[in-house]
Scaffold this active site. Sequence first.
Site, PDB file in Angstrom:
ATOM      1  N   LYS A 159       0.029   0.244  15.015  1.00 42.48           N
ATOM      2  CA  LYS A 159       1.602   0.208  15.432  1.00 42.48           C
ATOM      3  C   LYS A 159       1.980  -1.148  16.396  1.00 42.48           C
ATOM      4  O   LYS A 159       2.933  -1.250  16.489  1.00 42.48           O
ATOM      5  CB  LYS A 159       1.963   1.491  16.170  1.00 42.48           C
ATOM      6  CG  LYS A 159       2.161   2.662  15.438  1.00 42.48           C
ATOM      7  CD  LYS A 159       3.540   2.603  14.596  1.00 42.48           C
ATOM      8  CE  LYS A 159       3.377   3.332  13.349  1.00 42.48           C
ATOM      9  NZ  LYS A 159       3.284   2.784  11.951  1.00 42.48           N
ATOM     10  N   HIS A 193       0.926  -1.173  -0.124  1.00 42.78           N
ATOM     11  CA  HIS A 193      -0.193   0.036  -0.082  1.00 42.78           C
ATOM     12  C   HIS A 193       0.959   1.358   0.108  1.00 42.78           C
ATOM     13  O   HIS A 193       1.643   1.397   0.952  1.00 42.78           O
ATOM     14  CB  HIS A 193      -0.803   0.053   1.219  1.00 42.78           C
ATOM     15  CG  HIS A 193      -2.186  -0.647   0.997  1.00 42.78           C
ATOM     16  ND1 HIS A 193      -3.370  -0.601   1.764  1.00 42.78           N
ATOM     17  CD2 HIS A 193      -2.206  -2.013   0.448  1.00 42.78           C
ATOM     18  CE1 HIS A 193      -4.098  -1.650   1.271  1.00 42.78           C
ATOM     19  NE2 HIS A 193      -3.610  -2.628   0.343  1.00 42.78           N
TER      20      HIS A 193
HETATM   21  P1  FAD Z   1       0.463 -10.908  21.973  1.00 46.58           P
HETATM   22  O1  FAD Z   1       0.223 -11.221  20.482  1.00 46.58           O
HETATM   23  O2  FAD Z   1      -0.743 -10.630  22.976  1.00 46.58           O
HETATM   24  O3  FAD Z   1       1.336 -12.265  22.398  1.00 46.58           O
HETATM   25  C1  FAD Z   1       1.492 -12.939  23.639  1.00 46.58           C
HETATM   26  C2  FAD Z   1       1.109 -14.479  23.791  1.00 46.58           C
HETATM   27  O4  FAD Z   1       1.481 -14.823  25.210  1.00 46.58           O
HETATM   28  C3  FAD Z   1      -0.254 -14.931  23.766  1.00 46.58           C
HETATM   29  O5  FAD Z   1      -0.002 -15.964  22.758  1.00 46.58           O
HETATM   30  C4  FAD Z   1      -0.672 -15.215  25.177  1.00 46.58           C
HETATM   31  O6  FAD Z   1      -1.599 -16.512  24.981  1.00 46.58           O
HETATM   32  C5  FAD Z   1       0.680 -15.788  25.643  1.00 46.58           C
HETATM   33  N1  FAD Z   1       0.680 -15.817  27.099  1.00 46.58           N
HETATM   34  C6  FAD Z   1       0.054 -14.667  27.944  1.00 46.58           C
HETATM   35  N2  FAD Z   1       0.252 -15.013  29.143  1.00 46.58           N
HETATM   36  C7  FAD Z   1       1.153 -16.301  29.091  1.00 46.58           C
HETATM   37  C8  FAD Z   1       1.484 -16.993  30.362  1.00 46.58           C
HETATM   38  N3  FAD Z   1       1.460 -16.876  31.624  1.00 46.58           N
HETATM   39  N4  FAD Z   1       2.440 -18.104  29.965  1.00 46.58           N
HETATM   40  C9  FAD Z   1       2.621 -18.571  28.684  1.00 46.58           C
HETATM   41  N5  FAD Z   1       2.088 -17.858  27.467  1.00 46.58           N
HETATM   42  C10 FAD Z   1       1.262 -16.610  27.875  1.00 46.58           C
HETATM   43  N6  FAD Z   1      -2.238  -4.084  16.483  1.00 46.58           N
HETATM   44  C11 FAD Z   1      -2.210  -3.450  15.292  1.00 46.58           C
HETATM   45  O7  FAD Z   1      -1.292  -2.781  15.060  1.00 46.58           O
HETATM   46  N7  FAD Z   1      -3.470  -3.165  14.578  1.00 46.58           N
HETATM   47  C12 FAD Z   1      -4.607  -3.663  14.918  1.00 46.58           C
HETATM   48  O8  FAD Z   1      -5.615  -3.873  14.343  1.00 46.58           O
HETATM   49  C13 FAD Z   1      -4.831  -4.734  16.311  1.00 46.58           C
HETATM   50  N8  FAD Z   1      -5.830  -5.089  16.607  1.00 46.58           N
HETATM   51  C14 FAD Z   1      -5.760  -5.748  17.951  1.00 46.58           C
HETATM   52  C15 FAD Z   1      -6.933  -6.431  18.686  1.00 46.58           C
HETATM   53  C16 FAD Z   1      -7.027  -6.877  19.769  1.00 46.58           C
HETATM   54  C17 FAD Z   1      -8.193  -7.582  20.436  1.00 46.58           C
HETATM   55  C18 FAD Z   1      -5.567  -6.755  20.601  1.00 46.58           C
HETATM   56  C19 FAD Z   1      -5.380  -7.663  21.895  1.00 46.58           C
HETATM   57  C20 FAD Z   1      -4.637  -6.204  19.698  1.00 46.58           C
HETATM   58  C21 FAD Z   1      -4.448  -5.664  18.764  1.00 46.58           C
HETATM   59  N9  FAD Z   1      -3.458  -5.158  18.029  1.00 46.58           N
HETATM   60  C22 FAD Z   1      -3.301  -4.654  16.874  1.00 46.58           C
HETATM   61  C23 FAD Z   1      -2.232  -5.117  18.868  1.00 46.58           C
HETATM   62  C24 FAD Z   1      -1.257  -6.343  18.174  1.00 46.58           C
HETATM   63  O9  FAD Z   1      -2.183  -7.538  17.922  1.00 46.58           O
HETATM   64  C25 FAD Z   1      -0.283  -6.522  19.242  1.00 46.58           C
HETATM   65  O10 FAD Z   1       0.396  -5.272  19.452  1.00 46.58           O
HETATM   66  C26 FAD Z   1       0.712  -7.772  19.086  1.00 46.58           C
HETATM   67  O11 FAD Z   1      -0.310  -8.827  19.111  1.00 46.58           O
HETATM   68  C27 FAD Z   1       1.848  -8.101  20.023  1.00 46.58           C
HETATM   69  O12 FAD Z   1       2.482  -9.167  19.828  1.00 46.58           O
HETATM   70  P2  FAD Z   1       3.169  -9.813  21.255  1.00 46.58           P
HETATM   71  O13 FAD Z   1       3.526 -11.011  20.797  1.00 46.58           O
HETATM   72  O14 FAD Z   1       3.861  -8.905  22.049  1.00 46.58           O
HETATM   73  O15 FAD Z   1       1.598 -10.060  22.279  1.00 46.58           O
END
Ligand code: FAD
Length: 392
Positions: free
Chosen positions: A299, A75
Amino acid sequence: MKKTRTQVAIIGAGPSGLLLGQLLHRAGIDTIILEQRSKDYVLGRIRAGVLEQGAVALLEEAGCGARMRQEGLVHEGIEIAFRGVRHRIDFKALTGKTVLVYGQTEVTRDLMEARETAGAPIVYEALNASISDIETNRPRVRYSKDDVEYEIECDYVAGCDGFHGVSRQTIPEDAMRTYERVYPFGWLGILVDKTPLSDELIYVNHPRGFALCSMRSATRSRYYLQCRLDEEVSDWPDEKFWDELGRRLDSEALKQLQKGPSIEKSIAPLRSFVAEPMRFGNLFLVGDAAHIVPPTGAKGLNLAASDVAYLSRALIARYGSNSMAGLDAYPQRALARVWKAERFSWWMTQILHRFPEPSGFDEQIQAAELEYLFSSKAAQTALAENYVGLPY
Ligand code: FAD
Ligand code: DHB
């Protein structure tokens, strides 16, 4: 208690944990990933959709770029609709850069497959994870699986377990400072197997509330509506969603809108949150475990990727040349970029949503922000360079 050892224990198999695991594996560093949910559950969560070039480059570095390159949609800009008129922000012309529309679900799937192909350990449905001894050089992570207790001894723990995870909660309260803003609305999102109404994303500021027309592919659309915090998915049957979206779109967009049965529908509250520092002893926080942005600037996932870039390089230097400099600099480096993305996401949220009980002054300032944006190349460049992603 079954005991095992690794170099880096990674908690969480979201994008942060999986990408960090893959980059470290390719550098010859041993990791174990623990995920509390099942693989299908993780893959079923519909979240982010837009990747910055930095995140794309990192996924390629991790050896996970092939399908993304083939199926991702490049995009070159977005449109912002205000008072029924659409205004285009041309990222390519303003910054020379573009973004890639490729869903978080697909990123996650590619990373999970890469880990399985590599034969590197990942434990799904690992319950009751707890972290101890993080101020020593032998931290431990305990968890249970199928009623058996396990203990991993490691050099470092990467807390990639999202906002509700255990990692941040392990850090003593007096060693951490948190900053938070909770917004008085949420986003109701639906996914539908229909052609998107436009080739580019349309962000809509409308008196009835914000709307976003996004997509996951040429045949799959993602639409969002600003909703109240007390509303539930069950309050929004598909017909009501399409009616409300129709009211917030301009007539040209409405003509192109293809409605269909939703294949996913969810509500996400909007929040800004930062926990500082992102390190305590030998525990490092990564991605949503340390910070949350409202989704308006796309972001969240991209910030998780830049954290992973800084931490993976630091760990590779630590094991390659015994240099601690990168690990010591990690919190400061990551947070400098985090705060800029927090600012941008807050600003995008501020200019595009309807706030309950706004003062006349607030409404006039919002209109002035948007009119200035549409008339100033400098303002459009500022939006564009943040949207395509600041360097890291
Ligand atoms: P997460 O994706 O949250 O992954 C964390 C993982 O750790 C999960 O799989 C969880 O199950 C696991 N976990 C948690 N606790 C434990 C534990 N005690 N032991 C073992 N495992 C554990 N960002 C955008 O840019 N655009 C969007 O449209 C957007 N929509 C979103 C909608 C929702 C509902 C949410 C919650 C977030 C959204 N985000 C969006 C944000 C984006 O998805 C996140 O920033 C991204 O997923 C971050 O990745 P992460 O791996 O840090 O965390
Ligand atoms: C999507 C989400 C966003 O927050 C955004 O700014 C752009 C796209 C999406 O989910 O498609």
